[in-house]
Design an enzyme around this catalytic site. Structure first.
Site, PDB file in Angstrom:
ATOM      1  N   LYS A 180       0.867  -1.343   0.079  1.00 50.91           N
ATOM      2  CA  LYS A 180      -0.211  -0.007   0.015  1.00 50.91           C
ATOM      3  C   LYS A 180       0.819   1.213  -0.020  1.00 50.91           C
ATOM      4  O   LYS A 180       2.072   1.217   0.248  1.00 50.91           O
ATOM      5  CB  LYS A 180      -0.852  -0.096   1.210  1.00 50.91           C
ATOM      6  CG  LYS A 180      -0.223   0.154   2.396  1.00 50.91           C
ATOM      7  CD  LYS A 180      -1.209  -0.002   3.781  1.00 50.91           C
ATOM      8  CE  LYS A 180      -0.517  -0.025   5.044  1.00 50.91           C
ATOM      9  NZ  LYS A 180      -1.221   0.282   6.276  1.00 50.91           N
ATOM     10  N   ARG A 200      -9.764   1.039  15.983  1.00 50.73           N
ATOM     11  CA  ARG A 200      -9.703   1.752  14.761  1.00 50.73           C
ATOM     12  C   ARG A 200     -10.861   1.388  14.032  1.00 50.73           C
ATOM     13  O   ARG A 200     -11.868   1.621  13.798  1.00 50.73           O
ATOM     14  CB  ARG A 200      -8.443   1.474  14.204  1.00 50.73           C
ATOM     15  CG  ARG A 200      -8.212   2.578  13.053  1.00 50.73           C
ATOM     16  CD  ARG A 200      -6.763   2.674  12.597  1.00 50.73           C
ATOM     17  NE  ARG A 200      -6.166   1.208  12.235  1.00 50.73           N
ATOM     18  CZ  ARG A 200      -5.163   0.755  11.485  1.00 50.73           C
ATOM     19  NH1 ARG A 200      -4.226   1.848  11.526  1.00 50.73           N
ATOM     20  NH2 ARG A 200      -4.905  -0.264  11.135  1.00 50.73           N
ATOM     21  N   TYR A 214      18.583  28.851   7.524  1.00 54.88           N
ATOM     22  CA  TYR A 214      17.482  29.592   7.978  1.00 54.88           C
ATOM     23  C   TYR A 214      17.412  29.710   9.254  1.00 54.88           C
ATOM     24  O   TYR A 214      17.673  28.676   9.984  1.00 54.88           O
ATOM     25  CB  TYR A 214      16.103  28.974   7.567  1.00 54.88           C
ATOM     26  CG  TYR A 214      15.722  29.195   5.946  1.00 54.88           C
ATOM     27  CD1 TYR A 214      15.650  30.452   5.587  1.00 54.88           C
ATOM     28  CD2 TYR A 214      15.606  28.027   4.882  1.00 54.88           C
ATOM     29  CE1 TYR A 214      15.170  30.563   4.168  1.00 54.88           C
ATOM     30  CE2 TYR A 214      15.024  28.332   3.887  1.00 54.88           C
ATOM     31  CZ  TYR A 214      15.110  29.474   3.474  1.00 54.88           C
ATOM     32  OH  TYR A 214      14.550  29.661   1.924  1.00 54.88           O
ATOM     33  N   MET A 245      13.722  23.663   1.720  1.00 54.77           N
ATOM     34  CA  MET A 245      12.955  22.747   0.561  1.00 54.77           C
ATOM     35  C   MET A 245      13.710  21.949  -0.435  1.00 54.77           C
ATOM     36  O   MET A 245      13.378  20.810  -0.651  1.00 54.77           O
ATOM     37  CB  MET A 245      12.042  23.783  -0.143  1.00 54.77           C
ATOM     38  CG  MET A 245      11.131  22.957  -0.888  1.00 54.77           C
ATOM     39  SD  MET A 245       9.897  24.267  -1.874  1.00 54.77           S
ATOM     40  CE  MET A 245       8.867  24.818  -0.599  1.00 54.77           C
TER      41      MET A 245
END
Length: 362
Positions: free
Chosen positions: A38, A134, A259, A307
């Site tokens: 999956k 669940r 950053y 990024m």
């Protein structure tokens, strides 16, 4: 071409599947294993991974019918189980047409099968909520649902199943409690069972009977915090995420990098800029010191991941420079080490890849 890429070792994938099958008693013990592919095989490419395993896999498991149909269209003929079952009764016709197996985890799905005559039998995996809370039928409703489905001529094999919530915690009693709940709810009901996800298969021998559903372990990543877990230590990593240094900076002491100035040099430092960032799937919040391998030697991350780029410390790597290979995780840098430095999980780490091309070997 941008040098970021993920190398997928299909021989390692097959090795891990064989380990899963041995643990569940395959060949001589009667156990079988569905390879869970999956979410695009946890980011490894479902079509190529399924094709690599089809010759020996007992079958495959996916989340939903869209994933199953993609495998069928690619020529995968082995059984495919829909782990979330069907979302609408109209899907039953497709399930039958494409020879899929389906989980049934809710009363409405039982009712849908009762009122929908099918041209040939469909195999059903009836899921019990043994304590994860669940999806799954309540223990008080399970036996009645099993009997109702068994009475239908268009239901073929009926497999009893559940799912563990805390099998990756070896000292937690919850798995034993769920095993006991499953045994009580299914006592006397014939047919095969399926309980084991990867951590249960690796760490809970008493749960291994019947069909296993290995997922994370197929891709060579341990579900346990302990890196020395004996069964998990046999796994081989399938994905190696790598890129190259594209720039070098020589900085004096006291200079910030990246950053937010999260890293400031405390001595003269060589910084390597690597073409890899969070848009490629590398965790944005990996901390200073997160391990990498630079030209095959241990190194570490410095500064905030951006990024498209991240930065590594080249001070102890005088031979390294533009073009040097940097492994972010894989055979030299276990994914679990990156997870431990990154406020994430192994599952999310593997599934996060987006634009990085996959290259297959083996």
């Amino acid at each position: 071409m941008r040098p970021a890429r993920a190398l997928i070792d299909l021989d390692a994938l097959r090795h891990n599947y064989r380990l899963a099958r041995r643990l569940c008693g395959g060949d001589d013990g009667g156990g079988r294993a569905l390879a869970v592919v999956k979410a695009d095989a946890y980011g490894h490419g479902a079509l190529r991974c399924a094709a690599a395993l089809e010759a020996e896999a007992d079958g495959f498991a996916v989340a939903c019918i869209e994933e199953a149909l993609a495998l069928r269209e690619a020529g995968i003929g082995k059984p495919i189980l829909l782990l979330e079952g069907f979302f609408d009764a109209d899907e039953l016709a497709l399930i039958v047409h494409h020879d899929l197996w389906t989980v049934v985890h809710a009363p409405w799905q039982v009712e849908a099968l009762e009122r929908t005559p099918l041209p040939k039998p469909v195999d059903v995996w009836l899921k019990l909520d043994s304590g994860m809370h669940r999806v799954g039928l309540e223990p008080r409703d399970y036996r009645d649902a099993w009997q109702r489905l068994r009475a239908l001529p268009h239901v073929g094999a009926l497999v009893k199943m559940s799912h563990f919530a805390r099998a990756d915690e070896p000292d937690c009693t919850r798995t034993t409690e769920q095993l006991d709940a499953f045994a009580a709810a299914t006592a006397g009901l014939p047919g095969e069972s399926s309980l084991c996800n990867s951590p249960a298969l690796l760490g809970w021998p008493q749960a291994r009977a019947g069909w296993a559903r290995p997922g994370l372990m197929l891709y060579g990543v341990s579900p346990f915090a302990d890196p020395a877990h004996p069964s998990a230590a046999q796994l081989r990593p399938v994905m190696t995420l790598e890129s190259k240094v594209i720039a070098v900076r020589e900085l004096p002491a006291g200079e910030p990098v990246g950053y937010g100035a999260r890293f400031v040099t405390d001595a003269p430092t060589r910084i390597g800029v690597v073409a890899m960032g969070y848009a490629d799937g590398y965790p944005q919040f990996a901390v200073n010191g997160t391990p990498v391998a630079i030209d095959g030697r241990p190194g570490h991350l410095v500064g905030r991941v951006s990024m498209d780029m991240l930065t590594v410390d080249l001070t102890a790597h005088p031979q390294a420079g533009v073009g040097s290979r940097v492994e972010l995780w894989g055979k030299q840098v276990p994914a679990a080490q990156v997870v431990a430095h990154s406020q994430t999980s192994s599952y999310r780490l593997l599934c996060a890849g987006k634009r990085v091309p996959l290259e297959y070997r083996g």
